[in-house]
Design an enzyme around this catalytic site. Structure first.
Site, PDB file in Angstrom:
ATOM      1  N   GLU A 200       5.438  12.813   5.702  1.00 19.32           N
ATOM      2  CA  GLU A 200       6.531  13.491   6.315  1.00 19.32           C
ATOM      3  C   GLU A 200       7.531  13.956   5.507  1.00 19.32           C
ATOM      4  O   GLU A 200       7.655  13.958   4.318  1.00 19.32           O
ATOM      5  CB  GLU A 200       7.316  12.595   7.443  1.00 19.32           C
ATOM      6  CG  GLU A 200       7.741  11.181   6.219  1.00 19.32           C
ATOM      7  CD  GLU A 200       8.026  10.024   6.917  1.00 19.32           C
ATOM      8  OE1 GLU A 200       7.961   9.859   8.116  1.00 19.32           O
ATOM      9  OE2 GLU A 200       8.303   9.097   6.338  1.00 19.32           O
TER      10      GLU A 200
ATOM     11  N   CYS B 137      13.897  16.712   2.189  1.00 22.78           N
ATOM     12  CA  CYS B 137      13.440  15.625   1.803  1.00 22.78           C
ATOM     13  C   CYS B 137      12.098  15.554   1.782  1.00 22.78           C
ATOM     14  O   CYS B 137      11.544  15.769   2.719  1.00 22.78           O
ATOM     15  CB  CYS B 137      14.319  14.451   2.302  1.00 22.78           C
ATOM     16  SG  CYS B 137      13.456  12.704   1.838  1.00 22.78           S
TER      17      CYS B 137
ATOM     18  N   CYS C 190       2.041   4.833  -0.444  1.00 25.68           N
ATOM     19  CA  CYS C 190       2.812   4.435  -2.035  1.00 25.68           C
ATOM     20  C   CYS C 190       2.423   3.134  -2.301  1.00 25.68           C
ATOM     21  O   CYS C 190       2.089   1.985  -1.486  1.00 25.68           O
ATOM     22  CB  CYS C 190       4.728   4.462  -1.628  1.00 25.68           C
ATOM     23  SG  CYS C 190       5.560   4.139  -3.084  1.00 25.68           S
TER      24      CYS C 190
ATOM     25  N   CYS D  30       7.558  -2.044  -1.979  1.00 29.11           N
ATOM     26  CA  CYS D  30       8.809  -2.702  -1.982  1.00 29.11           C
ATOM     27  C   CYS D  30       8.675  -3.242  -0.567  1.00 29.11           C
ATOM     28  O   CYS D  30       8.592  -2.615   0.556  1.00 29.11           O
ATOM     29  CB  CYS D  30       9.762  -1.538  -2.030  1.00 29.11           C
ATOM     30  SG  CYS D  30       9.726  -0.632  -3.548  1.00 29.11           S
TER      31      CYS D  30
ATOM     32  N   CYS E   8      10.215  -1.833   2.861  1.00 34.46           N
ATOM     33  CA  CYS E   8       9.930  -0.389   3.182  1.00 34.46           C
ATOM     34  C   CYS E   8       8.634  -0.018   3.857  1.00 34.46           C
ATOM     35  O   CYS E   8       7.587  -0.663   3.500  1.00 34.46           O
ATOM     36  CB  CYS E   8       9.807   0.607   1.558  1.00 34.46           C
ATOM     37  SG  CYS E   8       9.198   1.974   1.857  1.00 34.46           S
TER      38      CYS E   8
ATOM     39  N   CYS F  54      12.541   6.370   5.315  1.00 34.42           N
ATOM     40  CA  CYS F  54      11.434   6.769   4.411  1.00 34.42           C
ATOM     41  C   CYS F  54      10.054   6.143   4.993  1.00 34.42           C
ATOM     42  O   CYS F  54       9.865   4.908   4.920  1.00 34.42           O
ATOM     43  CB  CYS F  54      11.563   6.755   3.149  1.00 34.42           C
ATOM     44  SG  CYS F  54       9.898   6.296   2.133  1.00 34.42           S
TER      45      CYS F  54
HETATM   46  S1  SF4 Z   1      10.905   2.233  -1.212  1.00 34.94           S
HETATM   47 FE1  SF4 Z   1       8.796   2.361  -0.355  1.00 34.94          FE
HETATM   48  S2  SF4 Z   1       8.245   4.724  -0.852  1.00 34.94           S
HETATM   49 FE2  SF4 Z   1       9.997   4.198  -2.118  1.00 34.94          FE
HETATM   50  S3  SF4 Z   1       8.927   3.194  -4.094  1.00 34.94           S
HETATM   51 FE3  SF4 Z   1       9.359   1.334  -2.660  1.00 34.94          FE
HETATM   52  S4  SF4 Z   1       7.266   1.398  -1.310  1.00 34.94           S
HETATM   53 FE4  SF4 Z   1       7.473   3.383  -2.406  1.00 34.94          FE
END
Ligand code: SF4
Length: 369
Positions: free
Chosen positions: A108, A121, A128, A132, A135, A361
């Site tokens: 996106e 953005c 990813c 995290c 997220c 995100c």
């Molecule tokens: S916040 Fe999400 S997109 Fe950003 S590095 Fe951590 S897991 Fe990856």
């Protein structure tokens, strides 16, 4: 706009997106155009169409003979992004697009208009691998790195929307690598895209490096490498916690490069590039938003007695549905800000664009899987 039937691309390279004009340097473009049997100056014409005119439809390349247009388009301008869905929010000032790539991966991008600038953005990876826990993107793991052109195309699409009046504004003035993915884990393609953005027209988009922000959770060797590229982009370090115990949990890569190491690398980046580093800190209720953590953050960031190298950007967390991680209470956020300001730390609270369209995100793609 709804999605058309499955895509057919011109002979994709095995396991990689098809080669695109925006993957190539000006020299490579000339060489490949000549190797394909065309005159070298066609390369400059194609670059002017793509980077200045934002035209990928060969029907619009009226300065080229009709006989060469189709073959040049087939060789160099494959469709890399197919629009799945676009949503607008903030009274039309935020436009978020979900894209399907040649191998069905979803990413996106978000275009945001502010009074003084237009920011794009972009995503640098499909998914990813940084995991995290707060997220949405991190929960799905990494699918693959994006190519340079897949990143540049997101910016070109934003520029085209502005030109067509889908969103008011003159041009994309800022690009932030804060969409899906960890940009430093796809360093080569990301720096390649940055080069295409800052190369003067017609060979690139002609943006200012000062308008570009590359974020990272703290891949120290890549932060050090970025400082040597000679392109003074802004570095944004997603810190989210100022002590290793909590950061190990919130940003698992911290077990590889700890708080001290990533903050030192950020400080070194500011010293070498003379660019102020942005420290990103997502405020998460009762997790990292206690007053004593603001004091700790100020302590960790203080370098050689001054704050000139850094700016703290607090981000009210946009909660993922069903997640235990949620935004701070207003009063806790206010106290956090006050503590930092009292110590002289430059700090702002980020405007949370796109809340009504799952603007954090990765959330749009996550809901579509
Ligand atoms: S916040 Fe999400 S997109 Fe950003 S590095 Fe951590 S897991 Fe990856």
């Amino acid at each position: 706009m709804s999605e058309p039937l499955p895509l057919v691309f011109e002979s994709p390279r095995r396991g990689q997106p098809p080669r695109h004009w925006a993957d190539l340097t000006p020299t490579q473009r000339r060489e490949l155009v000549e190797a394909a049997g065309h005159r070298a100056y066609r390369a400059r014409q194609l670059s002017a169409h793509y980077f200045e005119g934002l035209r990928t439809d060969p029907g619009e390349w009226t300065d080229l003979p009709e006989t060469v247009r189709a073959s040049l388009a087939a060789s160099f301008m494959p469709d890399l992004l197919r629009e799945v869905r676009t949503q607008t929010a903030d009274h039309g000032d935020t436009v978020k697009t979900l894209w399907r790539l040649y191998d069905n991966a979803l990413v996106e991008s978000v275009l945001m208009r502010y009074p003084d600038r237009v920011t794009m953005c972009v995503s640098s990876q499909a998914g990813c691998g940084m995991a995290c826990p707060f997220c949405a993107t991190g929960q799905g793991g990494l699918q693959r790195n994006l190519s340079t052109a897949e990143i540049v195309e997101q910016v070109v699409d934003g520029s085209r929307r502005l030109r067509h009046g889908d969103i008011d504004g003159h041009r994309v003035s800022n690009v932030v690598f804060m969409g899906m993915g960890e940009p430093m884990a796809n360093y080569k393609a990301v720096i390649g895209a940055v080069r295409q953005l800052v190369t003067p027209t017609p060979d690139g988009l002609g943006m200012s490096a000062r308008g570009i922000t590359v974020s990272t959770v703290g891949l120290v060797p890549r932060m050090q490498q970025l400082a040597t590229e000679g392109i003074p982009v802004t570095l944004a370090l997603s810190l989210h916690a100022a002590d290793d115990e909590l950061r190990d949990e919130l940003v698992p890569i911290n077990t590889r490069w700890n708080v001290d190491e990533v903050v030192n690398a950020a400080w070194e980046y500011a010293r070498q590039t003379k660019r102020r580093v942005s420290i990103e800190y997502a405020l998460i209720r009762d997790v990292n938003d206690q007053a004593f953590r603001a004091d700790l953050l100020a302590k960790v960031l203080k370098r050689r007695g001054n704050w000139g190298w850094v700016h703290v950007n607090l981000i009210p967390l946009n909660p993922t549905p069903g997640s235990r991680w949620t935004a701070s209470r207003r009063r806790d956020e206010a106290e956090f800000v006050r503590r930092l300001r009292d110590k002289g730390v430059p700090v702002t609270v980020r405007d949370t664009r796109g809340r009504e369209i799952d603007g954090a995100c990765g959330q749009l793609a996550a809901t579509d899987r």
